[in-house]
Scaffold this motif. Sequence first.
Motif, PDB file in Angstrom:
ATOM      1  N   MET A   6       7.952   4.759  54.946  1.00 45.71           N
ATOM      2  CA  MET A   6       6.626   5.396  54.941  1.00 45.71           C
ATOM      3  C   MET A   6       6.392   6.078  53.606  1.00 45.71           C
ATOM      4  O   MET A   6       7.202   6.904  53.147  1.00 45.71           O
ATOM      5  CB  MET A   6       6.548   6.421  56.072  1.00 45.71           C
ATOM      6  N   ALA A   7       5.285   5.757  52.947  1.00 44.18           N
ATOM      7  CA  ALA A   7       4.990   6.306  51.623  1.00 44.18           C
ATOM      8  C   ALA A   7       4.455   7.731  51.724  1.00 44.18           C
ATOM      9  O   ALA A   7       3.692   8.050  52.639  1.00 44.18           O
ATOM     10  CB  ALA A   7       3.969   5.423  50.917  1.00 44.18           C
ATOM     11  N   PRO A   8       4.819   8.602  50.782  1.00 46.36           N
ATOM     12  CA  PRO A   8       4.306   9.974  50.794  1.00 46.36           C
ATOM     13  C   PRO A   8       2.783  10.048  50.801  1.00 46.36           C
ATOM     14  O   PRO A   8       2.200  10.900  51.472  1.00 46.36           O
ATOM     15  CB  PRO A   8       4.891  10.577  49.502  1.00 46.36           C
ATOM     16  N   ARG A   9       2.132   9.146  50.073  1.00 45.58           N
ATOM     17  CA  ARG A   9       0.662   9.179  50.034  1.00 45.58           C
ATOM     18  C   ARG A   9       0.077   8.844  51.399  1.00 45.58           C
ATOM     19  O   ARG A   9      -0.925   9.432  51.815  1.00 45.58           O
ATOM     20  CB  ARG A   9       0.152   8.185  48.986  1.00 45.58           C
ATOM     21  N   SER A  10       0.705   7.901  52.109  1.00 44.09           N
ATOM     22  CA  SER A  10       0.224   7.548  53.445  1.00 44.09           C
ATOM     23  C   SER A  10       0.335   8.741  54.386  1.00 44.09           C
ATOM     24  O   SER A  10      -0.558   9.000  55.197  1.00 44.09           O
ATOM     25  CB  SER A  10       1.022   6.359  53.991  1.00 44.09           C
ATOM     26  N   ILE A  11       1.440   9.474  54.299  1.00 40.21           N
ATOM     27  CA  ILE A  11       1.632  10.659  55.128  1.00 40.21           C
ATOM     28  C   ILE A  11       0.548  11.687  54.844  1.00 40.21           C
ATOM     29  O   ILE A  11      -0.042  12.277  55.762  1.00 40.21           O
ATOM     30  CB  ILE A  11       3.027  11.268  54.880  1.00 40.21           C
ATOM     31  N   GLU A  12       0.257  11.909  53.561  1.00 36.59           N
ATOM     32  CA  GLU A  12      -0.756  12.890  53.177  1.00 36.59           C
ATOM     33  C   GLU A  12      -2.134  12.505  53.711  1.00 36.59           C
ATOM     34  O   GLU A  12      -2.888  13.361  54.208  1.00 36.59           O
ATOM     35  CB  GLU A  12      -0.794  13.024  51.654  1.00 36.59           C
TER      36      GLU A  12
END
Length: 243
Positions: free
Chosen positions: A18-24
């Motif tokens: 899971m990419a950090p940008r997706s989480i944000e």
Amino acid sequence: MSGKLYVVPTPVGNLGDMAPRSIEILKTCSLILAEDTRTSSIVTRHFGITTPMMSHHKFNEHATVAPLVERLTGGETIALISDAGTPAISDPGFLLTRECRRCGIEVETVPGPTAFVPALVNSGLPCERFTFEGFLPQKKGRATRLAELATEPRTMIFYESPLRLAKTLAELAQTFGDEREASVSREISKLHNTTRNGTLKELSEYYAQNNPKGEIVIVVAGMRDDRSVRKVHRNKYRDNDAD
């Protein structure tokens, strides 16, 4: 001012993908559209995401598109996810993104996980040109589609359920020929991630005796151009003569 639709990939198996940008994005948007809220809640709980979720799947998407577009037009930011991988790739999403484009609502797809790319690279088959077929028709049009693909020169990628894998491989062997090269990848990025290579006949026989579990990706070599093969042989013989 209109809002924005984010199309957000989620891991196909390993939550570490899971990419950090997706989480944000999922933390800050107004609403998350999930194919199955029970499945997606595993992801949201793991990353501490508390954004409200709403079901958006193939059985209700025709009814939900209009009210969702209305909310987006009103300025909300909404994220679309599927159970695993990138939405709209053999998953719901196309109807909503099409309607957003028609209504002038911005759509942004975040790069991220999808099952067929690692399966294609793992296969060892040519990657420079390929066709993604997704799931074959289960009944009507299945034989016709297989016959059309029999002469496809590009590498072909199919999704399949483990319950239908052996049958599909047997049908591919019958239509494309027993000796056509292929691979079967399962559980991409998970603990038991495996790729098995062989001819369609070999793979068909193996999976007839070994029932797999998990998500399946079949990669099949395209039909070779006999003219290219003959050209290679001519060049080989010409080189030998030169010696």
